[in-house]
Design a protein around this motif. Structure first.
Motif, PDB file in Angstrom:
ATOM      1  N   TRP A 140       1.953  -3.411 -10.020  1.00 19.66           N
ATOM      2  CA  TRP A 140       1.296  -4.322  -8.757  1.00 19.66           C
ATOM      3  C   TRP A 140       0.112  -5.526  -9.501  1.00 19.66           C
ATOM      4  N   GLY A 192      -3.022  -2.007  -6.757  1.00 25.15           N
ATOM      5  CA  GLY A 192      -3.008  -1.653  -8.269  1.00 25.15           C
ATOM      6  C   GLY A 192      -4.275  -0.890  -8.416  1.00 25.15           C
ATOM      7  N   ARG A 205      -0.678  -2.039   0.749  1.00 25.09           N
ATOM      8  CA  ARG A 205       0.795  -1.828   0.571  1.00 25.09           C
ATOM      9  C   ARG A 205       1.671  -2.659   1.474  1.00 25.09           C
ATOM     10  N   GLN A 229      -2.021  -7.047  -3.253  1.00 20.29           N
ATOM     11  CA  GLN A 229      -1.458  -6.420  -4.535  1.00 20.29           C
ATOM     12  C   GLN A 229      -2.185  -5.890  -5.389  1.00 20.29           C
ATOM     13  N   ALA A 245       1.092  -6.281   0.454  1.00 19.26           N
ATOM     14  CA  ALA A 245       1.447  -6.297  -0.859  1.00 19.26           C
ATOM     15  C   ALA A 245       3.016  -6.546  -0.950  1.00 19.26           C
TER      16      ALA A 245
END
Length: 647
Positions: free
Chosen positions: A151, A132, A117, A128, A120
């Motif tokens: 994402w 996801g 995270r 990312q 990302a």
């Protein structure tokens, strides 16, 4: 580039970390200097020790791959941690992978998701995409498919081909977005343009299923070949299956074997299993090789493939490609059975039932049979019926036995159909329905069913009329499968000319088949042929041999004839006492001929029995009651002359 290296080295020698990093990069890729991976690692280490985040990240990658240094996952994670703490997004992404897989650090999915995270949010496409996946599957975070799709889109917009493929799948299946197959197809195509094997594989599936595009099996094959050539194991496996079946192309099992090999060498468990089957059966141009079959089964079994575990257990059971080992067979059957493999559950039941490789345990056998039966395994359902019928591992319960026989019969199990027929025949007293099930079982080659049908055709029971020709045909089918009673009955048909032209020689042939299996009546009939010289030269000694075989099985006719031979000394040393004993034995079983001869002996003065007219009448009466014509005649004459049965 050589000049750049010269200046980088001057700056590096003065401790400039950026220069040291660039020198490492030049040595790693052979830019301006000879390629030197160990030298690259040394320069990266110098820069990393000065806190250079990119050098730390790169050094972590070298440790992960074992390039220029000894491979060391823990060391890789340590250097990625140093770079990640400085905000290096690549290091954060790679360290997240370490935590997700437990590679070089203790596995911690929540920490992996946290690191992804962070990266990302700074725009790292791979992180990312990974975030996801966490959100889609609820790995390390709370599941949220809508956020997962968002994402994926952010990574896909940055050109990450895996994210483009994942986003395509979301649109195809409506995961976190409204289902839109054409949009899914668009993302697959974008990813495939970057050479994504996974996207190519998905495009192949779209073409074969007609998802977002018209069905086109030839186009599906083309996409799968592209994915397979790019090393996609599942595409290679699917292509092999299609070649095996001839789906969308000419069937070519040789080519299928080659694709199975390619997928198997990448560790695809299903391909390893199928390759094992090819080697076991000698299919697809592959030379039969039980050792190689067992090797591939074992590899797939170690990966948890239930079918391969079952097949490897069978190899252990029969000693195919490995040493015969019943205990090892049980171990692998158990692993497959625990995964719900119905055939393995059935085989495990067999092991416990027979006590092979494990202590005999009817209750445990019943438990595994039941597990397989509940999944629709017809063989297990049939055995379960037998367990209830005989009280094996469970209390006797005839209605429950019939219920399981019916379930197995509904799946086409021949023996079960025969047992259902027996139930209708002898319990339900429904001959017509019994015949239907006899016929189903007989048409699958069950000898007992053919024999029972023959009996029905012979006397017309349950039918509009008897059909002796069909009876002979059914007797023959059962007889050719070794059914002794059918062999005997078929011989009798030839002897009597019933449903077939009379042929004593052929009758003798079939009686011999039955006699060789210990059929007493057939043995007696053969003895009678030798006694009377029918189709063979008369030979009292040979007759006695066959009579004795039948008599030892309790055949009363044989006991009577053997007794008479012993009394007369025909074909055997005379032994009147043994002869009388055998005739009495036959008479006690209701033998009409034996009772008749005991009657004669009772009338014979100075014979083997004490002379007694009353006793003689008693024997004649017993014989007459059993239908012996001469005894009936003697009784009639005796009463007619008032001599109490004396002729």
């Amino acid at each position: 580039q050589a000049e750049a290296v010269r200046w980088f080295r001057l700056a590096a020698d003065q401790g400039r970390a950026a220069a040291q990093y660039n020198l490492g990069w030049c040595h790693e890729h052979g830019r301006g200097v000879d390629k030197d991976e160990a030298g690259a690692a040394n320069w990266f280490r110098l820069a990393a020790n000065h806190g250079h985040a990119r050098a730390q990240s790169r050094l972590g990658t070298l440790y992960e791959k074992g390039v220029g240094v000894l491979q060391n996952n823990a060391e890789a994670a340590r250097w990625w941690r140093s770079a990640a703490d400085q905000g290096n997004t690549e290091a954060q992404s790679r360290l997240g992978e370490c935590y997700m897989e437990g590679r070089g650090v203790e596995k911690d999915q929540a920490e992996a998701a946290r690191l992804w995270r962070v990266a990302a949010e700074e725009g790292h496409a791979r992180a990312q995409n990974n975030l996801g996946k966490c959100l889609e599957h609820g790995t390390g975070v709370r599941r949220d498919k809508r956020k997962a799709a968002r994402w994926y889109r952010r990574a896909a917009d940055l050109g990450d081909c895996e994210a483009q493929t994942n986003l395509g799948l979301c649109f195809m299946r409506g995961i976190g977005v409204a289902k839109d197959e054409k949009e899914g197809l668009r993302w697959y195509r974008l990813a495939s343009e970057q050479g994504s094997a996974q996207a190519e594989y998905q495009l192949g599936l779209c073409c074969t299923n007609g998802s977002g595009v018209a069905k086109d099996q030839a186009e599906a094959v083309r996409w799968l070949r592209r994915a397979g050539d790019h090393g996609h194991a599942q595409a290679q496996f699917t292509l092999a299956q299609w070649l095996h079946e001839g789906k969308g192309m000419d069937q070519d099992r040789g080519e299928a074997a080659r694709w199975y090999h390619r997928a198997a060498e990448q560790g695809h468990a299903g391909a390893r299993f199928e390759l094992g089957r090819y080697y076991e059966q000698g299919d697809g141009g592959v030379t039969e090789d039980q050792n190689e079959a067992a090797r591939w089964y074992r590899l797939a079994a170690d990966q948890g493939h239930a079918g391969a575990q079952h097949c490897f257990a069978r190899c252990c059971y029969y000693g195919l490609g490995v040493g015969e080992d019943q205990s090892e067979a049980v171990r692998w059957y158990s692993r497959a059975a625990d995964q719900g493999h119905d055939c393995a559950q059935f085989c495990l039941g067999e092991q416990y039932s027979k006590g092979e490789g494990v202590a005999k345990d009817p209750v445990e056998a019943f438990r595994w049979y039941r597990a397989a039966a509940d999944q629709g395994h017809a063989g297990a359902q049939y055995i379960l019926g037998r367990c209830y019928a005989n009280g094996e591992g469970v209390g006797k319960d005839r209605p429950e036995a019939v219920r399981w026989y019916r379930r197995a019969a509904d799946h086409g199990h021949a023996e079960a159909q025969y047992h259902v027929a027996l139930w209708h025949d002898h319990v339900n007293k429904d001959k017509a329905t019994a015949i239907q099930h006899y016929r189903l079982a007989a048409d699958q080659g069950v000898p007992d069913a053919n024999f029972q049908l023959a009996l029905c055709y012979a006397d017309g029971s349950g039918l509009e009329d008897k059909d002796e020709t069909e009876a002979v045909r059914r007797y023959r089918r059962a007889a050719e499968h070794g059914h002794a009673q059918a062999q005997f009955s078929l011989g009798c048909c030839f002897q009597q000319g019933s449903g077939v032209a009379k042929d004593d020689a052929e009758a003798l042939v079939w009686w011999h088949h039955a006699a060789d299996q210990g059929h007493g009546e057939a043995q007696f009939n053969i003895g009678l042929c030798h006694d009377e010289g029918r189709e063979v030269a008369a030979d009292p000694g040979e007759a006695v041999r066959w009579y004795r075989l039948a008599a030892d099985q309790g055949n009363r006719s044989a006991q009577t004839h053997l007794g008479l031979h012993l009394m007369s000394g025909t074909g055997v040393f005379q032994d009147r006492e043994e002869g009388v004993r055998l005739i009495r034995l036959a008479a006690d079983q209701g033998g009409a001929l034996a009772n008749y001869h005991l009657g004669l002996l009772s009338q014979e003065a100075g014979g083997a029995l004490e002379t007694s007219q009353t006793q003689a009448v008693g024997y004649f009466r017993r014989a007459a009651t059993e239908g012996h014509a001469e005894a009936q005649l003697r009784l009639a004459r005796g009463y007619d002359t008032g001599q109490g049965g004396k002729a």
